[in-house]
Design an enzyme around this catalytic site. Structure first.
Site, PDB file in Angstrom:
ATOM      1  CG  ASN A 100     -32.012  70.288  37.286  1.00 27.06           C
ATOM      2  OD1 ASN A 100     -31.225  69.138  37.150  1.00 27.06           O
ATOM      3  ND2 ASN A 100     -32.843  70.617  37.924  1.00 27.06           N
ATOM      4  CB  SER A 154     -31.644  60.747  30.917  1.00 23.13           C
ATOM      5  OG  SER A 154     -31.903  59.523  31.319  1.00 23.13           O
ATOM      6  CE1 TYR A 169     -37.081  62.818  30.823  1.00 22.29           C
ATOM      7  CE2 TYR A 169     -36.006  60.617  30.792  1.00 22.29           C
ATOM      8  CZ  TYR A 169     -35.978  61.838  31.363  1.00 22.29           C
ATOM      9  OH  TYR A 169     -35.253  62.365  32.390  1.00 22.29           O
ATOM     10  CB  SER A 172     -36.970  64.791  24.806  1.00 18.78           C
ATOM     11  OG  SER A 172     -36.965  64.448  25.980  1.00 18.78           O
ATOM     12  CE  LYS A 173     -33.955  64.625  30.275  1.00 18.74           C
ATOM     13  NZ  LYS A 173     -33.539  65.887  30.861  1.00 18.74           N
TER      14      LYS A 173
HETATM   15  N1  LIG Z   1     -34.142  61.527  39.061  1.00 16.53           N
HETATM   16  C1  LIG Z   1     -33.567  60.916  38.244  1.00 16.53           C
HETATM   17  O1  LIG Z   1     -33.592  59.466  38.095  1.00 16.53           O
HETATM   18  C2  LIG Z   1     -33.201  61.282  36.747  1.00 16.53           C
HETATM   19  C3  LIG Z   1     -32.400  60.341  36.000  1.00 16.53           C
HETATM   20  C4  LIG Z   1     -31.940  61.077  34.706  1.00 16.53           C
HETATM   21  C5  LIG Z   1     -32.250  62.281  34.267  1.00 16.53           C
HETATM   22  N2  LIG Z   1     -32.841  62.951  35.367  1.00 16.53           N
HETATM   23  C6  LIG Z   1     -33.091  64.683  35.052  1.00 16.53           C
HETATM   24  O2  LIG Z   1     -32.487  65.386  35.978  1.00 16.53           O
HETATM   25  C7  LIG Z   1     -33.288  66.600  35.803  1.00 16.53           C
HETATM   26  C8  LIG Z   1     -33.885  66.994  37.023  1.00 16.53           C
HETATM   27  O3  LIG Z   1     -34.795  66.212  37.413  1.00 16.53           O
HETATM   28  P1  LIG Z   1     -35.171  65.541  38.915  1.00 16.53           P
HETATM   29  O4  LIG Z   1     -34.932  64.032  38.990  1.00 16.53           O
HETATM   30  O5  LIG Z   1     -34.430  66.483  39.982  1.00 16.53           O
HETATM   31  O6  LIG Z   1     -36.616  65.715  38.835  1.00 16.53           O
HETATM   32  P2  LIG Z   1     -37.557  66.899  39.612  1.00 16.53           P
HETATM   33  O7  LIG Z   1     -39.076  66.652  39.046  1.00 16.53           O
HETATM   34  O8  LIG Z   1     -37.767  67.212  41.210  1.00 16.53           O
HETATM   35  O9  LIG Z   1     -37.065  68.252  39.081  1.00 16.53           O
HETATM   36  C9  LIG Z   1     -37.334  68.890  37.675  1.00 16.53           C
HETATM   37  C10 LIG Z   1     -37.680  70.410  37.909  1.00 16.53           C
HETATM   38  O10 LIG Z   1     -38.160  70.966  36.642  1.00 16.53           O
HETATM   39  C11 LIG Z   1     -39.254  71.800  37.036  1.00 16.53           C
HETATM   40  N3  LIG Z   1     -39.605  72.230  35.710  1.00 16.53           N
HETATM   41  C12 LIG Z   1     -40.597  71.360  34.980  1.00 16.53           C
HETATM   42  N4  LIG Z   1     -40.826  72.018  33.903  1.00 16.53           N
HETATM   43  C13 LIG Z   1     -40.427  73.015  33.793  1.00 16.53           C
HETATM   44  C14 LIG Z   1     -40.462  74.512  33.286  1.00 16.53           C
HETATM   45  N5  LIG Z   1     -41.375  74.424  32.020  1.00 16.53           N
HETATM   46  N6  LIG Z   1     -40.061  75.651  33.423  1.00 16.53           N
HETATM   47  C15 LIG Z   1     -39.150  75.531  34.474  1.00 16.53           C
HETATM   48  N7  LIG Z   1     -39.092  74.567  35.480  1.00 16.53           N
HETATM   49  C16 LIG Z   1     -39.651  73.432  35.232  1.00 16.53           C
HETATM   50  C17 LIG Z   1     -40.050  71.073  38.040  1.00 16.53           C
HETATM   51  O11 LIG Z   1     -40.859  71.846  38.511  1.00 16.53           O
HETATM   52  C18 LIG Z   1     -38.946  70.329  38.787  1.00 16.53           C
HETATM   53  O12 LIG Z   1     -38.752  70.893  39.838  1.00 16.53           O
HETATM   54  C19 LIG Z   1     -34.499  66.540  34.663  1.00 16.53           C
HETATM   55  O13 LIG Z   1     -34.012  67.107  33.805  1.00 16.53           O
HETATM   56  C20 LIG Z   1     -34.610  65.095  34.689  1.00 16.53           C
HETATM   57  O14 LIG Z   1     -34.874  64.676  33.421  1.00 16.53           O
HETATM   58  C21 LIG Z   1     -33.325  62.987  36.288  1.00 16.53           C
END
Ligand SMILES: NC(=O)c1ccc[n+]([C@@H]2O[C@H](COP(=O)([O-])OP(=O)(O)OC[C@H]3O[C@@H](n4cnc5c(N)ncnc54)[C@H](O)[C@@H]3O)[C@@H](O)[C@H]2O)c1
Length: 269
Positions: A100, A154, A169, A172-173
């Site tokens: 995640n 994503s 981004y 990468s996705k």
């Molecule tokens: N929020 C959205 O709208 C959305 C949409 C599409 C995809 N995503 C994807 O969902 C996933 C979760 O994102 P989120 O929205 O909950 O955001 P978020 O930033 O709250 O969660 C991402 C987490 O990854 C951790 N992280 C970052 N780099 C890291 C590393 N090197 N090692 C370990 N942990 C690390 C961060 O500390 C953070 O807690 C991500 O992969 C994001 O790309 C989110």
């Protein structure tokens, strides 16, 4: 019967930043940890910072779910191996890996406006981190007869024009989607299923906070306007993504592998 009874799950990026509002307290990883705990899994919460990990541990422990925390940076293969070891030390096995953790959606960079540091951040976390964690976890899963891996991608993997300024981004996705199919192919004979979810816009604590930091109330209003254009008329709740992950991680999806599921309220329609 709970759907993940007896299973052990590692969730990367499952810590959560301090909430800015009472309404928005979860991100995708913390919601997934909570749902997996409710479904009987013992959960390993991994993230970069102790206070973030502790916040999610507290959420789960308040409901009586078994869990441990582990500080981990997925850009290091050695740290990923240590995370898998921590799961085995704590619970004796590893059945589910939720890839995640993600980064890079806050910066802007394209070809003509090249930003090498941002490129490296995106690819070291979103792509190399995915490979590191999967390579560290797969042997442990294979040893106990298999498991399930859920990768969080994503919708921008398939629809670059939604946010063209987030080029690294998005690409990468797209690599996460391609890797999901490649991993699924290699790991199927080991009994390991690999699938991915493409969330659309999710109303997470970090999403709300970044809107407020960017432009205060106007930033939030801009987000609300964007969300109102989603066919289902709202952003995803982090639990919407967690529920789809639960399906892919559970025995209900025992014949599903190499699939990329959009959880986007209809954005890709
Ligand atoms: N929020 C959205 O709208 C959305 C949409 C599409 C995809 N995503 C994807 O969902 C996933 C979760 O994102 P989120 O929205 O909950 O955001 P978020 O930033 O709250 O969660 C991402 C987490 O990854 C951790 N992280 C970052 N780099 C890291 C590393 N090197 N090692 C370990 N942990 C690390 C961060 O500390 C953070 O807690 C991500 O992969 C994001 O790309 C989110």
């Amino acid at each position: 019967m709970r759907q993940l009874e007896g299973k052990v799950a590692v969730i990367t990026g499952a810590g959560v930043i301090e909430p800015v509002s009472e309404q928005d307290t979860l991100n995708i990883g913390a919601a997934t940890a909570l749902l997996y705990g409710r479904q009987g899994a013992r959960v390993v919460i991994a993230d970069l910072q102790q206070d973030m990990v502790d916040r999610t541990l507290n959420l789960l422990r308040r409901e009586g779910h078994e869990c441990v925390g582990c500080l981990s940076d997925i850009t290091s293969f050695a740290r990923c191996q240590a995370l898998v070891e921590a799961s085995i030390q704590a619970f004796g096995r590893l059945d589910i890996l939720q890839n995640n953790a993600g980064a890079g959606w806050l910066g802007e960079g394209t070809i003509l406006a090249y930003n090498e540091a941002l490129f490296d951040l995106n690819f070291s976390v979103n792509v190399k981190g995915l490979f590191n964690m999967t390579a560290a976890a797969a042997p442990a899963m294979a040893q106990t007869g298999g498991g399930a891996i859920v990768n969080i991608s994503s919708v921008v993997a398939e629809r670059h024009q939604l946010f063209p300024q987030l080029m690294y981004y998005n690409v990468s996705k797209a690599a996460v989607n391609a890797a999901t199919k490649a991993f699924a192919h290699e790991l199927a004979p080991k009994g390991i299923r690999v699938n991915a979810i493409m969330p659309g816009s999710v109303r997470t604590v970090s999403n709300v906070q970044s809107a407020l930091i960017e432009a205060g109330e106007e930033g939030m209003a801009a987000r609300e306007r964007l969300w109102s254009t989603i066919p289902l008329g709202r952003p995803a709740d982090p639990m919407d993504v967690a529920q789809a992950s639960l399906f892919l991680a559970s025995a209900a999806a025992s014949y599903v592998t190499g699939q990329i599921l959009a959880v986007d309220g209809g954005v890709l329609c």
